[in-house]
Design an enzyme around this catalytic site. Structure first.
Site, short mmCIF file in Angstrom:
data_model
loop_
_atom_site.label_atom_id
_atom_site.label_comp_id
_atom_site.label_asym_id
_atom_site.label_seq_id
_atom_site.Cartn_x
_atom_site.Cartn_y
_atom_site.Cartn_z
N SER A 7 0.86 -1.19 0.00
CA SER A 7 0.00 0.00 0.00
C SER A 7 0.89 1.22 0.00
CB SER A 7 -0.87 0.03 1.26
OG SER A 7 -1.60 1.24 1.33
N ASN A 9 -0.77 4.11 0.94
CA ASN A 9 -1.60 5.00 1.74
C ASN A 9 -0.96 5.15 3.13
OD1 ASN A 9 -3.59 5.75 3.71
ND2 ASN A 9 -5.18 5.35 2.19
N LYS A 12 -3.00 4.03 6.22
CA LYS A 12 -3.09 2.58 6.39
C LYS A 12 -1.76 2.03 6.91
CE LYS A 12 -6.38 1.59 2.68
NZ LYS A 12 -6.64 0.77 1.49
N ASP A 77 -8.38 -3.71 0.72
CA ASP A 77 -9.24 -2.71 0.11
C ASP A 77 -10.33 -2.39 1.12
OD1 ASP A 77 -9.66 -1.17 -2.34
OD2 ASP A 77 -11.63 -2.13 -2.35
N PHE A 157 -7.34 9.34 9.11
CA PHE A 157 -7.22 9.74 7.70
C PHE A 157 -8.54 9.47 7.00
CE2 PHE A 157 -6.98 5.61 5.54
CZ PHE A 157 -6.77 4.76 6.62
N GLY A 158 -8.59 9.82 5.73
CA GLY A 158 -9.77 9.53 4.90
C GLY A 158 -11.05 10.08 5.50
N LYS A 180 -8.88 3.29 17.83
CA LYS A 180 -9.53 2.99 16.54
C LYS A 180 -9.27 1.53 16.17
CE LYS A 180 -9.50 4.00 11.59
NZ LYS A 180 -8.87 4.64 10.44
P1 IMP Z 1 -8.63 2.21 -0.64
O1 IMP Z 1 -8.90 0.98 0.17
O2 IMP Z 1 -7.18 2.58 -0.59
O3 IMP Z 1 -9.20 2.09 -2.04
O4 IMP Z 1 -9.36 3.42 0.10
C1 IMP Z 1 -10.71 3.76 -0.13
C2 IMP Z 1 -11.05 5.11 0.45
O5 IMP Z 1 -11.47 4.94 1.79
C3 IMP Z 1 -9.94 6.15 0.45
O6 IMP Z 1 -10.52 7.42 0.23
C4 IMP Z 1 -9.39 6.05 1.86
O7 IMP Z 1 -8.81 7.25 2.31
C5 IMP Z 1 -10.64 5.71 2.63
N1 IMP Z 1 -10.31 4.89 3.80
C6 IMP Z 1 -9.70 3.67 3.79
N2 IMP Z 1 -9.55 3.23 5.05
C7 IMP Z 1 -10.07 4.17 5.86
C8 IMP Z 1 -10.18 4.29 7.27
O8 IMP Z 1 -9.76 3.45 8.06
N3 IMP Z 1 -10.76 5.43 7.71
C9 IMP Z 1 -11.25 6.40 6.89
N4 IMP Z 1 -11.16 6.35 5.58
C10 IMP Z 1 -10.57 5.24 5.05
#
Ligand code: IMP
Length: 210
Positions: A7, A9, A12, A77, A157-158, A180
């Site tokens: 990843s 991110n 994460k 994901d 985040f996110g 969390k």
């Molecule tokens: P992906 O799994 O990387 O495709 O992330 C999907 C979306 O969900 C992205 O906009 C991430 O920032 C958001 N996201 C993933 N995990 C979390 C979390 O634990 N908390 C808040 N947002 C999340």
């Protein structure tokens, strides 16, 4: 065992590192990220999330990473599923808008006409572990909650500032990483993977000794 978390991110990665730092597997599993790959390999890592489920997308990311590094890897994901929006943004959570702020603004706008009891939501994680090119196994995690009326908190985040998990007054962004992690979608999926790894590591050790 060295295990790659595929990843880029940073939110994460921080949660995964903190999970393994606190885990009983710390001494047997050494987790590293895509940032430790050589520059060429990491520049090649660009999995296309074309799946229609979290499980498919997690597998796409894990397979792509395994193809590049040919070593044990896991990828996940995650998405936010909102009841009033029939499960959206779901697998499109990352593509819902161009950045976190725009995504949260859009979500609040789409929930403008929702009554308080219609703001239920859950975070879902599918985590795919590949220990060889033939073996993959998926672990899931899900946490239920609701969407706040406005953003709250600076941590995480996110979508964290908008998500209030059931049983809590605070949003995910107002909780510490450990708080969390103890209830989250990702924490659950990581816990299930850790149990699996521990059972398998123990099995191998026992087999070696007999
Ligand atoms: P992906 O799994 O990387 O495709 O992330 C999907 C979306 O969900 C992205 O906009 C991430 O920032 C958001 N996201 C993933 N995990 C979390 C979390 O634990 N908390 C808040 N947002 C999340």
């Amino acid at each position: 065992m060295r295990l790659c978390f595929a990843s880029s991110n940073s939110g994460k990665i921080e949660e995964v590192n903190s999970f393994f730092a606190n885990s009983k597997l710390t001494s047997s599993v050494d987790v590293y990220g895509v940032d430790s790959w050589d520059t060429y390999l990491s520049s090649q890592f660009d999995p296309q999330e074309t799946g229609s489920t979290f499980q498919e997308n997690a597998a796409i990311k894990a397979k792509e990473a395994y193809r590049l590094i040919k070593a044990p890897v896991f990828a996940e994901d995650t998405g936010l599923c909102v009841g009033f929006l029939n499960g959206a943004p779901g697998v499109y959570s990352a593509r819902y808008e161009k950045n976190d702020q725009a995504r949260m603004r859009k979500l609040l706008l789409e929930l403008k006409s929702a009554k308080e009891n219609q703001r239920t939501a859950s975070f879902v994680t599918a985590l795919c572990l590949m220990l060889s090119s033939q073996d993959s196994i998926t672990f899931f995690g899900r946490v239920k909650g609701h969407i706040a009326l406005s953003q709250r908190g600076e941590k995480g985040f996110g979508y964290d500032p908008l998500f209030i998990p059931d049983g809590f007054e605070q949003s995910f962004a107002e909780l510490t990483t450990d708080e969390k992690q103890s209830i989250s979608h990702r924490g659950q999926a990581l816990g299930r993977m850790a149990n699996f790894l521990q059972r398998n590591t123990l099995k191998k050790l026992t087999a070696k000794m007999s």
